[in-house]
Write a protein that holds these residues in place. Structure first.
Motif, PDB file in Angstrom:
ATOM      1  N   GLY A 314       0.758  -1.192   0.160  1.00 14.36           N
ATOM      2  CA  GLY A 314      -0.166   0.081   0.098  1.00 14.36           C
ATOM      3  C   GLY A 314       0.804   1.250  -0.060  1.00 14.36           C
ATOM      4  O   GLY A 314       0.120   2.407   0.006  1.00 14.36           O
ATOM      5  N   ASP A 315       2.029   1.246   0.002  1.00 11.92           N
ATOM      6  CA  ASP A 315       2.944   2.446   0.197  1.00 11.92           C
ATOM      7  C   ASP A 315       4.070   2.515  -1.193  1.00 11.92           C
ATOM      8  O   ASP A 315       4.664   1.569  -0.996  1.00 11.92           O
ATOM      9  CB  ASP A 315       4.028   2.365   1.315  1.00 11.92           C
ATOM     10  CG  ASP A 315       3.311   3.423   2.470  1.00 11.92           C
ATOM     11  OD1 ASP A 315       2.404   4.017   2.305  1.00 11.92           O
ATOM     12  OD2 ASP A 315       3.549   2.884   3.559  1.00 11.92           O
ATOM     13  N   HIS A 316       3.526   3.026  -2.044  1.00 16.32           N
ATOM     14  CA  HIS A 316       4.549   3.329  -3.254  1.00 16.32           C
ATOM     15  C   HIS A 316       5.623   4.125  -2.845  1.00 16.32           C
ATOM     16  O   HIS A 316       6.837   3.951  -3.604  1.00 16.32           O
ATOM     17  CB  HIS A 316       3.759   4.172  -4.372  1.00 16.32           C
ATOM     18  CG  HIS A 316       2.731   3.108  -5.068  1.00 16.32           C
ATOM     19  ND1 HIS A 316       2.591   1.969  -4.722  1.00 16.32           N
ATOM     20  CD2 HIS A 316       1.783   3.296  -6.199  1.00 16.32           C
ATOM     21  CE1 HIS A 316       1.580   1.257  -5.416  1.00 16.32           C
ATOM     22  NE2 HIS A 316       1.183   2.421  -6.283  1.00 16.32           N
ATOM     23  N   ASN A 317       5.901   4.812  -1.841  1.00 19.16           N
ATOM     24  CA  ASN A 317       6.935   5.557  -1.409  1.00 19.16           C
ATOM     25  C   ASN A 317       7.522   4.887  -0.044  1.00 19.16           C
ATOM     26  O   ASN A 317       6.758   5.100   1.040  1.00 19.16           O
ATOM     27  CB  ASN A 317       6.673   7.090  -1.223  1.00 19.16           C
ATOM     28  CG  ASN A 317       7.890   7.956  -0.950  1.00 19.16           C
ATOM     29  OD1 ASN A 317       8.836   7.365  -0.382  1.00 19.16           O
ATOM     30  ND2 ASN A 317       7.777   9.266  -1.511  1.00 19.16           N
ATOM     31  N   LEU A 318       8.340   4.365   0.109  1.00 17.16           N
ATOM     32  CA  LEU A 318       8.996   3.477   1.075  1.00 17.16           C
ATOM     33  C   LEU A 318       9.473   4.462   2.189  1.00 17.16           C
ATOM     34  O   LEU A 318       9.570   4.236   3.278  1.00 17.16           O
ATOM     35  CB  LEU A 318       9.966   2.558   0.615  1.00 17.16           C
ATOM     36  CG  LEU A 318       9.649   1.644  -0.270  1.00 17.16           C
ATOM     37  CD1 LEU A 318      10.756   0.508  -0.577  1.00 17.16           C
ATOM     38  CD2 LEU A 318       8.388   0.814   0.245  1.00 17.16           C
ATOM     39  N   GLY A 392      24.861  -0.303 -10.968  1.00 22.70           N
ATOM     40  CA  GLY A 392      25.554   0.099 -10.040  1.00 22.70           C
ATOM     41  C   GLY A 392      24.838   1.017  -9.036  1.00 22.70           C
ATOM     42  O   GLY A 392      25.480   1.340  -7.765  1.00 22.70           O
ATOM     43  N   GLY A 393      23.581   1.399  -9.451  1.00 20.96           N
ATOM     44  CA  GLY A 393      22.814   2.409  -8.541  1.00 20.96           C
ATOM     45  C   GLY A 393      22.278   1.937  -7.427  1.00 20.96           C
ATOM     46  O   GLY A 393      22.270   0.516  -6.879  1.00 20.96           O
ATOM     47  N   ARG A 394      21.686   2.594  -6.693  1.00 22.69           N
ATOM     48  CA  ARG A 394      20.951   2.033  -5.292  1.00 22.69           C
ATOM     49  C   ARG A 394      19.574   2.098  -5.625  1.00 22.69           C
ATOM     50  O   ARG A 394      19.012   2.670  -6.440  1.00 22.69           O
ATOM     51  CB  ARG A 394      21.130   3.070  -4.106  1.00 22.69           C
ATOM     52  CG  ARG A 394      22.920   3.251  -3.691  1.00 22.69           C
ATOM     53  CD  ARG A 394      22.898   4.135  -2.403  1.00 22.69           C
ATOM     54  NE  ARG A 394      24.242   4.137  -2.261  1.00 22.69           N
ATOM     55  CZ  ARG A 394      24.680   4.950  -0.993  1.00 22.69           C
ATOM     56  NH1 ARG A 394      24.009   5.675  -0.351  1.00 22.69           N
ATOM     57  NH2 ARG A 394      25.956   4.828  -0.427  1.00 22.69           N
ATOM     58  N   THR A 395      18.833   1.259  -4.570  1.00 18.88           N
ATOM     59  CA  THR A 395      17.293   1.202  -4.574  1.00 18.88           C
ATOM     60  C   THR A 395      16.740   2.741  -4.416  1.00 18.88           C
ATOM     61  O   THR A 395      17.189   3.431  -3.764  1.00 18.88           O
ATOM     62  CB  THR A 395      16.846   0.229  -3.463  1.00 18.88           C
ATOM     63  OG1 THR A 395      17.445   0.542  -2.276  1.00 18.88           O
ATOM     64  CG2 THR A 395      17.402  -0.983  -4.108  1.00 18.88           C
ATOM     65  N   VAL A 396      15.651   2.790  -5.010  1.00 22.10           N
ATOM     66  CA  VAL A 396      14.991   4.172  -4.938  1.00 22.10           C
ATOM     67  C   VAL A 396      13.861   4.093  -3.623  1.00 22.10           C
ATOM     68  O   VAL A 396      13.390   2.989  -3.519  1.00 22.10           O
ATOM     69  CB  VAL A 396      14.488   4.578  -6.079  1.00 22.10           C
ATOM     70  CG1 VAL A 396      15.653   4.805  -7.127  1.00 22.10           C
ATOM     71  CG2 VAL A 396      13.283   3.640  -7.031  1.00 22.10           C
ATOM     72  N   ASP A 397      13.235   5.135  -3.451  1.00 17.46           N
ATOM     73  CA  ASP A 397      12.236   5.147  -2.515  1.00 17.46           C
ATOM     74  C   ASP A 397      10.867   5.010  -3.336  1.00 17.46           C
ATOM     75  O   ASP A 397       9.878   4.357  -2.678  1.00 17.46           O
ATOM     76  CB  ASP A 397      12.348   6.413  -1.581  1.00 17.46           C
ATOM     77  CG  ASP A 397      13.362   6.531  -0.768  1.00 17.46           C
ATOM     78  OD1 ASP A 397      14.264   5.712  -0.459  1.00 17.46           O
ATOM     79  OD2 ASP A 397      13.951   7.773  -0.825  1.00 17.46           O
ATOM     80  N   GLY A 398      10.816   5.523  -4.311  1.00 19.84           N
ATOM     81  CA  GLY A 398       9.441   5.510  -4.961  1.00 19.84           C
ATOM     82  C   GLY A 398       9.217   4.448  -6.058  1.00 19.84           C
ATOM     83  O   GLY A 398      10.162   4.111  -6.795  1.00 19.84           O
ATOM     84  N   LEU A 399       8.046   3.954  -6.103  1.00 20.03           N
ATOM     85  CA  LEU A 399       7.963   2.892  -7.063  1.00 20.03           C
ATOM     86  C   LEU A 399       7.831   3.322  -8.501  1.00 20.03           C
ATOM     87  O   LEU A 399       7.287   4.241  -8.938  1.00 20.03           O
ATOM     88  CB  LEU A 399       6.443   2.122  -6.785  1.00 20.03           C
ATOM     89  CG  LEU A 399       6.182   0.764  -7.878  1.00 20.03           C
ATOM     90  CD1 LEU A 399       7.243  -0.320  -7.522  1.00 20.03           C
ATOM     91  CD2 LEU A 399       4.582   0.523  -7.295  1.00 20.03           C
ATOM     92  N   MET A 400       8.873   2.542  -9.482  1.00 16.33           N
ATOM     93  CA  MET A 400       8.980   2.797 -10.698  1.00 16.33           C
ATOM     94  C   MET A 400       8.410   1.887 -11.455  1.00 16.33           C
ATOM     95  O   MET A 400       8.207   0.657 -11.310  1.00 16.33           O
ATOM     96  CB  MET A 400      10.554   3.092 -11.016  1.00 16.33           C
ATOM     97  CG  MET A 400      11.039   4.086 -10.295  1.00 16.33           C
ATOM     98  SD  MET A 400      10.506   5.831 -10.433  1.00 16.33           S
ATOM     99  CE  MET A 400      11.461   6.299 -12.148  1.00 16.33           C
ATOM    100  N   VAL A 401       7.905   2.205 -12.911  1.00 12.38           N
ATOM    101  CA  VAL A 401       7.418   1.428 -13.784  1.00 12.38           C
ATOM    102  C   VAL A 401       7.883   1.586 -14.967  1.00 12.38           C
ATOM    103  O   VAL A 401       8.313   2.838 -15.497  1.00 12.38           O
ATOM    104  CB  VAL A 401       5.707   1.455 -13.758  1.00 12.38           C
ATOM    105  CG1 VAL A 401       5.279   2.931 -14.137  1.00 12.38           C
ATOM    106  CG2 VAL A 401       5.292   0.233 -14.734  1.00 12.38           C
ATOM    107  N   VAL A 402       7.998   0.727 -16.116  1.00 15.08           N
ATOM    108  CA  VAL A 402       8.454   0.990 -17.261  1.00 15.08           C
ATOM    109  C   VAL A 402       7.799  -0.155 -18.256  1.00 15.08           C
ATOM    110  O   VAL A 402       7.357  -1.107 -18.009  1.00 15.08           O
ATOM    111  CB  VAL A 402      10.304   0.786 -17.542  1.00 15.08           C
ATOM    112  CG1 VAL A 402      10.323  -0.574 -17.390  1.00 15.08           C
ATOM    113  CG2 VAL A 402      10.214   1.111 -18.868  1.00 15.08           C
ATOM    114  N   LYS A 403       7.602   0.395 -19.501  1.00 14.05           N
ATOM    115  CA  LYS A 403       6.684  -0.449 -20.562  1.00 14.05           C
ATOM    116  C   LYS A 403       7.966  -1.197 -21.542  1.00 14.05           C
ATOM    117  O   LYS A 403       8.880  -0.703 -21.665  1.00 14.05           O
ATOM    118  CB  LYS A 403       5.989   0.169 -21.563  1.00 14.05           C
ATOM    119  CG  LYS A 403       4.562   1.049 -20.853  1.00 14.05           C
ATOM    120  CD  LYS A 403       3.734   1.803 -21.723  1.00 14.05           C
ATOM    121  CE  LYS A 403       2.624   2.408 -21.143  1.00 14.05           C
ATOM    122  NZ  LYS A 403       1.739   3.015 -22.094  1.00 14.05           N
TER     123      LYS A 403
END
Length: 488
Positions: A314-318, A392-403
């Motif tokens: 329920g949280d897209h922003n962790l 090499g990047g870090r995980t993000v706080d906001g849920l991302m989506v791509v087609k």
């Protein structure tokens, strides 16, 4: 009449390759056929055969290690083929000597082979049968006292029952396949390492032969299937093994998390089935998705190195929890019973929650496919996660989506060299969009249905120009297991 009995090194289940090395009474191979064949050489010239299994890896026999320096590929005539230096030799870790089995070695090339067709490797479940007609090929001598030939030669052989093979030769290692020549066919030392090919699939690798006063058949290839599985297992058991046999195309993978590359933030109110799997410190480990009010589906390899203990729904922003967020501890985990590591396939796991999720207000389940549902090449689907957005990047706080577009499985297998069974390919490859480390276990969503689970890409590379496709587990092949596990 001497019979040729080939003991085939089983790469991932009896891989019978169409390659004939050092072939007496064989025929010249036409141009355009068996383009994957490779001459393995030292400073003195041809030593053994081999075959191209990815753009930068050649498979050959471990006992061919004779100060090797280069390979010639791209032409059946060794005088005009392309020469590429060998960067690294990787023997099967259990290899001791040719008669002890495990006679496999990968050669990493200094530069990638371009525009050369790679050998097709068998699936894990592929089997060859007695009397199947196959081929072997090579540049080995055509008589006992001659030297290697310039042009590639091939010959037909038929598979023989392993029990009959053992009656004629009591020295067989484990995990071998035998074949015999249809005529007075022999092969020699300089043919070892070449493939045994059945139905255009490389199922074996020539390992050794044995002559005893023409009483015993020639023994020549070792089964390839089980050995290939071992290679996969070794590579997938730890990052330090990434240079081992699993570097073989599909073996060069392992993605723990789907880094969403070139994606967009998911709006609130969409993809409300998404779950963040977190460790005891509250760090995001993998993605997942809610398939019932008390079960989350994810990738089995998410528990190979990390230990998620809870899911966040329920949280897209962790980092900025809203009133809809639910944090629920994991009660039990159910890995697919056939799962061994990501390279073997069956990369699925169900997580039973300690309490049921409250549906509505930002939390919903996603629909699973039917058993017969299939996706089509070029269908446009979505993949989402909290993984990094670049290599090499870090995980993000906001849920991302791509087609991402679905990629034809034949094309995908050709680009990888080999793939586990029951997978879907989408993204990466010719696009600049896909996933990477950070969110394995997330869903591939087509028409509001979860059709796949993020499993792996190659070498943690998320710069997708000219890369191989992303690989997902095909959920439709596991619907029965999922439903039975949840109901029981």
């Amino acid at each position: 009449m001497l019979h040729l009995q080939i003991i085939i090194v089983v790469l991932s289940h009896t891989f019978l390759k169409q390659t004939v090395t050092g072939i007496e009474h064989g025929s010249k191979v036409p141009d355009g056929v068996m383009q994957y064949m490779v001459s393995v050489q030292n400073n003195k010239g041809h030593v053994c055969g081999g075959f191209l299994v990815s753009d930068d890896f050649v498979l050959t026999a471990a006992h061919c290690d004779q100060r090797l320096t280069k390979v010639i590929l791209g032409n059946h005539n060794l005088d005009v083929g392309n020469t590429t230096k060998i960067k690294k030799q990787i023997k099967h870790e259990s290899f001791k000597e040719w008669m002890s089995g495990n006679d496999l070695m990968l050669l990493e090339l200094e530069k990638k082979a371009e525009n050369i067709r790679k050998a097709t490797l068998p699936t894990v479940n592929m089997k060859v049968k007695a009397h199947d007609l196959c081929q072997v090929a090579g540049w080995g001598r055509t008589s006992e006292h001659s030297g290697p030939v310039v042009n590639l030669m091939a010959a037909n052989v038929s598979i023989i029952d392993i029990t009959n093979c053992k009656k004629n030769c009591s020295i067989l290692p484990d995990n071998v396949t035998c074949a015999k020549g249809c005529t007075n066919i022999k092969f020699y030392q300089d043919d070892f390492g070449g493939p045994l090919v059945c139905n255009n699939t490389t199922v074996g690798l020539l390992s050794f032969n044995k002559f005893e006063q023409q009483i015993f058949p020639n023994v020549g290839s070792i089964k390839v299937a089980e050995f290939f599985i071992l290679m996969l297992a070794v590579k997938m058991q730890g990052q330090q093994m990434i240079t081992m046999f699993l570097l073989l195309s599909c073996l060069q993978q392992t993605v723990t998390g789907s880094i969403i590359v070139n994606g967009n933030r998911v709006p609130d109110g969409e993809m409300q089935y998404m779950a963040s799997l977190q460790d005891i410190s509250g760090h995001h480990v993998c993605g997942g998705f809610l398939v019932s009010d008390n079960f989350v589906l994810t990738a089995a390899h998410c528990f190979d190195r990390n230990l998620p203990v809870r899911v966040v729904l329920g949280d897209h922003n962790l980092k900025e929890s809203n009133n809809n967020g639910q944090t629920i501890e994991i009660d039990k985990k159910f890995k697919h019973p056939s799962y061994k590591n990501v390279g073997f396939g069956d990369d699925l796991m169900l997580l039973k929650l300690k309490k049921r999720a409250v549906l509505g207000n930002g939390v919903e389940v996603i629909q699973l496919p039917t058993v017969n549902m299939k996706v089509k090449a070029d269908d446009l689907c979505q993949v989402a996660g909290w993984g990094a957005t670049h290599t090499g990047g870090r995980t993000v706080d906001g849920l991302m989506v791509v087609k991402v577009p679905i990629i034809n499985i034949t094309t995908c297998t050709e680009k990888w060299g080999m793939l586990p069974h029951n997978v879907i390919c989408a993204g990466g490859y010719t696009t600049n969009r896909g996933f990477c480390q950070g969110d394995s276990g997330g869903p591939l969503v087509c028409k509001n249905t979860a059709v796949g689970v993020v499993s792996f890409n190659r070498r943690f590379n998320c710069n997708y120009k000219d890369e191989v496709p992303n690989v997902f587990v095909d959920i439709s092949k596991y619907v029965v297991w999922i439903l039975e596990t949840m109901s029981n």
